[in-house]
Design a protein around this motif. Structure first.
Motif, PDB file in Angstrom:
ATOM      1  N   LEU A  46      17.777   1.997  14.920  1.00 25.90           N
ATOM      2  CA  LEU A  46      19.383   1.996  14.723  1.00 25.90           C
ATOM      3  C   LEU A  46      19.219   2.873  13.203  1.00 25.90           C
ATOM      4  CD1 LEU A  46      20.925  -1.279  15.032  1.00 25.90           C
ATOM      5  CD2 LEU A  46      21.714   0.791  16.054  1.00 25.90           C
ATOM      6  N   HIS A  47      18.485   2.574  12.409  1.00 28.48           N
ATOM      7  CA  HIS A  47      18.408   3.393  11.006  1.00 28.48           C
ATOM      8  C   HIS A  47      18.210   4.930  11.193  1.00 28.48           C
ATOM      9  CE1 HIS A  47      16.363  -0.302   9.011  1.00 28.48           C
ATOM     10  NE2 HIS A  47      17.539  -0.626   9.670  1.00 28.48           N
ATOM     11  N   ASP A  48      17.506   5.114  12.079  1.00 29.19           N
ATOM     12  CA  ASP A  48      17.302   6.676  12.157  1.00 29.19           C
ATOM     13  C   ASP A  48      18.781   7.353  12.917  1.00 29.19           C
ATOM     14  OD1 ASP A  48      14.816   7.045  11.421  1.00 29.19           O
ATOM     15  OD2 ASP A  48      14.009   6.995  13.404  1.00 29.19           O
ATOM     16  N   TRP A  49      19.060   6.553  13.881  1.00 30.98           N
ATOM     17  CA  TRP A  49      20.225   7.162  14.563  1.00 30.98           C
ATOM     18  C   TRP A  49      21.529   7.184  13.429  1.00 30.98           C
ATOM     19  CZ3 TRP A  49      24.524   3.703  14.777  1.00 30.98           C
ATOM     20  CH2 TRP A  49      25.722   4.453  15.211  1.00 30.98           C
ATOM     21  N   ALA A  50      21.672   6.112  12.554  1.00 24.19           N
ATOM     22  CA  ALA A  50      22.894   5.872  11.928  1.00 24.19           C
ATOM     23  C   ALA A  50      22.618   6.943  10.784  1.00 24.19           C
ATOM     24  CB  ALA A  50      22.661   4.522  11.217  1.00 24.19           C
ATOM     25  N   MET A 109      27.277  11.581   5.276  1.00 22.29           N
ATOM     26  CA  MET A 109      26.296  12.091   4.378  1.00 22.29           C
ATOM     27  C   MET A 109      24.984  11.387   4.846  1.00 22.29           C
ATOM     28  SD  MET A 109      28.082  13.578   0.952  1.00 22.29           S
ATOM     29  CE  MET A 109      29.569  12.391   0.989  1.00 22.29           C
ATOM     30  N   GLY A 110      24.663  11.058   5.979  1.00 25.55           N
ATOM     31  CA  GLY A 110      23.666  10.136   6.335  1.00 25.55           C
ATOM     32  C   GLY A 110      22.341  10.753   6.013  1.00 25.55           C
ATOM     33  N   MET A 158      33.475   2.540   9.841  1.00 28.83           N
ATOM     34  CA  MET A 158      33.979   2.968   8.465  1.00 28.83           C
ATOM     35  C   MET A 158      33.055   3.626   7.920  1.00 28.83           C
ATOM     36  SD  MET A 158      36.924   1.751   7.870  1.00 28.83           S
ATOM     37  CE  MET A 158      37.498   0.879   6.227  1.00 28.83           C
ATOM     38  N   LEU A 159      31.618   3.512   8.277  1.00 25.09           N
ATOM     39  CA  LEU A 159      30.385   4.141   7.844  1.00 25.09           C
ATOM     40  C   LEU A 159      30.705   5.861   8.127  1.00 25.09           C
ATOM     41  CD1 LEU A 159      27.610   1.632   7.606  1.00 25.09           C
ATOM     42  CD2 LEU A 159      28.570   2.949   5.769  1.00 25.09           C
ATOM     43  N   LYS A 160      31.519   6.173   9.025  1.00 30.12           N
ATOM     44  CA  LYS A 160      31.532   7.593   9.313  1.00 30.12           C
ATOM     45  C   LYS A 160      32.290   8.129   8.026  1.00 30.12           C
ATOM     46  CE  LYS A 160      32.455   7.336  14.324  1.00 30.12           C
ATOM     47  NZ  LYS A 160      33.437   7.435  15.327  1.00 30.12           N
TER      48      LYS A 160
END
Ligand code: DGJ
Length: 726
Positions: free
Chosen positions: A303-307, A314-315, A530-532
């Motif tokens: 999930l971290h990698d995907w996110a 600005m991930g 929201m994190l988008k």
């Protein structure tokens, strides 16, 4: 059918493919979600689990066929998007009252297609009712490498007048296993991410909230499932799931008559019978899930990698360290004192000074939390030179400048409220209930959206050097009545959230490189929609390091470290500044403390800790996280991060409340290269102090570190060690 299977096998070799009609497969490298069209044309989920390697086996997958009480054989399986009023008697994914009042919907498969999208493949399936012109589009994006799938739906129609939607789930998933264990997270202010595990039995368990402006408080919008046994960290079949929706949500878990678990993630339909006009499209939130056969650690890393790569604003970018003033000054500051804090920020070595609440409003100045929200002009008596003066002072000090806003809110004591009482969610004929002395703006109203966008836009237009926003949202919706929606209140909760998206989309389009922190009275808003728009979120107002260890542990299951803001404060002053700093350094580090009150040693320590953090940041923020020792299982906690090339690692070890003479276990690291040699060096040491760890300065193979481990725990509460391995 043989021909179909061959066709699928051939098509699987290409990236953008259209499946044959009978079987639809949504696949990652390790997971398969397989759906089949029945002879009657309805679409069923026939498999969700480990990836099937042999395409010919799809033929063997069947929807459940069993005898009904009258002896007739029913072809009732697990319909991909079960409807209301049909032959499935469990919780539906979608329920509609048609324009003529009929409440039944049967969906038939029409077509599907697959296309390549960034990082994965999107499958779109079209289902239609034969009696009513109602269409449902099911979307699934599978990210093969990260083993993550996100799913959402679109509902539309061409009926003569509006239809009413009263169920509208993002997706519907079925699992088959002997037992199901749900870990959901309850919460409250300063008590985010508290896990609770229960075995699911026949019937329903619902986790939901009705807060309006935020998904979380009392219940968090994420969960874990353990299949056959409770979810474990490094073994066993698990699923992590979360919904991207900063409003009312509802997760339904229902174990049905054949022992299948139905998972239905959705917007909460509470007070939300939604009138959908012909031609409009109702888009549900995205539900994101990751499955693993190797426990939650692997699912979280995926999930971290995907996110970082595909979802978070600005991930893949860097994050700023900062000095915030909220816990230090509260509302009590002026231009001069802030200029001093900016110099402190520079001297500390952080990238930015972040000005919190209390800088705005003139007719009703914001000197506490009773007034001013809505009037976003700097208070002249406090800040005579306004934001330009602050930006200039920050520049002079040599740090970036960030600013707090709470743009969705209004205090009744404000010029905005006096001017636009009809912009506020309020029950005109009833007593008014306030949450933190404030009310929520009706953001379903496009005029209010313009106003909220204008708050950021004006600050940025006048001060292009403002480098960061902390966007707070402290009140839930009280006195629910939207002046804008008038006779159509059922649409309000949902349109309110969509109004927020409209505003954020405009901000994001105009200021794509503006980092923003999402905050909602602590961690009321942590979600992947929201994190988008946001680069990070505030995990909790609870910054007591002991409590933070638990909160950060829980949130790390779902969110990457770089999205999790963690500030060193004076909460639990009994703990050392080192312990507090070491806890925050395992996340996105910041400070919110009066630096002048620190002892000389503590001050030197934090200055050095910022430098250390900057050099460890690429490993902590971009590397893989391994949760080694859970604070929930004893009196210690350990986490390690490993850079993607496995050249460097950082180990954080914390002693919480060890028992007297408790035997200490070694901490076995994870994720290292067994064949590589690593030199261990303790960092974040107090000035003049040598490491008391036996392993400090020694070399070990990755194999040894992962099998034997290091003796880094102590019997002393509030002790911490940070080790760099290179
Ligand atoms: C709630 C936030 O969680 C705090 O960090 C702070 O910004 C206050 N609001 C300010 O009112």
């Amino acid at each position: 059918m043989k021909k179909t299977i061959m066709l699928i096998a051939a098509m699987c070799m290409t990236s953008a493919i259209t499946f044959a009609q009978e079987i639809i497969r949504v696949s990652t490298e390790k997971t398969d979600l397989v759906m089949k069209v029945s002879p009657k044309g309805r679409l069923y989920q026939v498999y969700l689990g480990d990836k099937l390697q042999n395409p010919a086996d799809y033929e063997n997958l069947k929807w459940d066929v069993y005898a009904a009480s009258d002896g007739a054989v029913c072809q009732r399986g697990h319909e991909v998007y079960a409807t209301s009023g049909a032959e499935d008697y469990f919780e539906p994914a979608v329920a509609v009252t048609h324009a003529d009042g009929n409440m039944s919907t049967y969906l038939y498969y029409k077509s599907s297609e697959q296309k390549a999208v960034k990082g994965g493949t999107e499958t779109v399936i079209i289902l239609q009712d034969k009696v009513y012109p109602l269409t449902v589009k099911l979307h699934y994006v599978a990210y093969p490498k990260e083993n993550v799938i996100k799913a959402w739906s679109e509902i539309s129609h061409k009926e003569k007048s509006a239809i009413t939607l009263w169920r509208y789930s993002s997706t519907m998933l079925y699992f088959k296993s002997s037992k199901y264990y749900l870990t959901n997270y309850h919460s409250d202010w300063a008590k985010e991410g508290q896990p609770e595990t229960t075995q699911l039995s026949t019937g329903k368990k619902i986790i939901d909230t009705k807060l309006g402006t935020r998904a979380a408080m009392h219940a968090e919008p994420f969960f874990e499932l353990g299949f056959d046994e409770p979810a474990k960290e490094n073994e066993g079949k698990v699923m992590l799931g979360t919904i991207g929706w900063p409003g009312n949500f509802r997760f339904t878990f229902e174990v049905d008559n054949v022992g299948a678990l139905r998972v239905i993630p959705a917007i909460n339909p509470y007070a939300s019978d939604y009138k959908l006009k012909a031609g409009e499209v109702f888009t549900t939130p995205e539900f994101i899930f990751a499955m693993s056969d190797n426990g939650m650690g692997e699912a979280s890393r995926n999930l971290h990698d995907w996110a970082r790569q595909y979802q978070v604003n600005m991930g893949t970018g860097d994050r700023l360290t900062l000095l915030n003033n909220w816990e230090n000054t509260g509302f009590d500051f002026n231009q001069q004192s802030l200029a001093e804090l900016m110099k402190d920020a520079k001297d500390l070595g952080v990238d930015m000074f972040l000005l919190d609440d209390g800088w705005f409003a003139n007719k009703y100045p914001r000197k506490d939390d009773h007034a001013g929200l809505g009037d976003w002009e700097a208070t002249k008596s406090k800040l005579p030179e306004g934001i330009p003066g602050l930006v200039r002072d920050a520049k002079k000090a040599g740090v970036k400048f960030g600013i707090w806003i709470e743009p969705e809110m209004v205090n009744p004591k404000s010029e905005l409220f006096e001017k636009h009482p009809d912009w506020v969610i309020l029950q005109p004929q009833r007593d008014t209930y306030y949450y933190r002395n404030q009310l929520v703006l009706d953001i379903s109203n496009p005029k209010v959206q313009d106003y909220v966008f204008g708050i950021v836009d004006r600050i940025m237009t006048e001060n292009p050097e403002v480098a960061y926003f902390k966007w707070d949202c402290n009140s839930v919706i009280t006195n629910i009545y939207s002046p804008y929606h008038k006779q159509n209140q059922g649409n309000f909760y949902i349109d309110h959230v969509r109004g927020i998206y409209n505003v954020l989309t405009r901000i994001h389009n105009k200021y794509p490189n503006l980092p923003m922190m999402l905050c909602s009275g602590g961690g009321g808003r942590m979600d992947y929609e929201m994190l988008k728009y946001f680069t990070e979120f505030w995990c909790s107002d609870d910054t007591d390091p002991y409590e933070r260890i638990y909160i950060q542990w829980s949130l790390s299951k779902f969110f990457p470290t770089k999205t999790m803001g963690s500030h060193v404060t004076n909460w639990n002053k009994n703990t050392s500044v080192k312990f507090r700093t070491d806890v925050c350094s395992s996340c996105k580090l910041g400070f919110d403390i009066d630096l002048k009150s620190l002892s000389t040693d503590d001050y030197k320590f934090v200055q050095q800790a910022v430098k250390n953090y900057n050099s460890m940041k690429p490993i902590i923020l971009e590397g893989d996280q391994y949760r080694l020792v859970s604070p929930y299982e004893g009196s210690h906690c350990a986490i390690n991060y490993v850079s993607k090339d496995k050249q460097r690692a950082v180990l954080f070890a914390y002693d919480l409340h060890p028992r007297y003479k408790e035997p200490q276990q070694n901490v076995k690291l994870q994720g290292l290269d067994a064949a590589k040699m690593y030199t261990v060096k303790e960092t974040n040491l107090m000035p003049g102090k040598q490491s008391d760890l036996d392993c400090n300065g020694k070399q070990y193979s990755g194999d040894y570190l992962m099998k034997v481990g290091l003796n880094v725990f102590t019997a002393q509460d509030g002790t911490s060690h940070v080790l760099v391995l290179e």
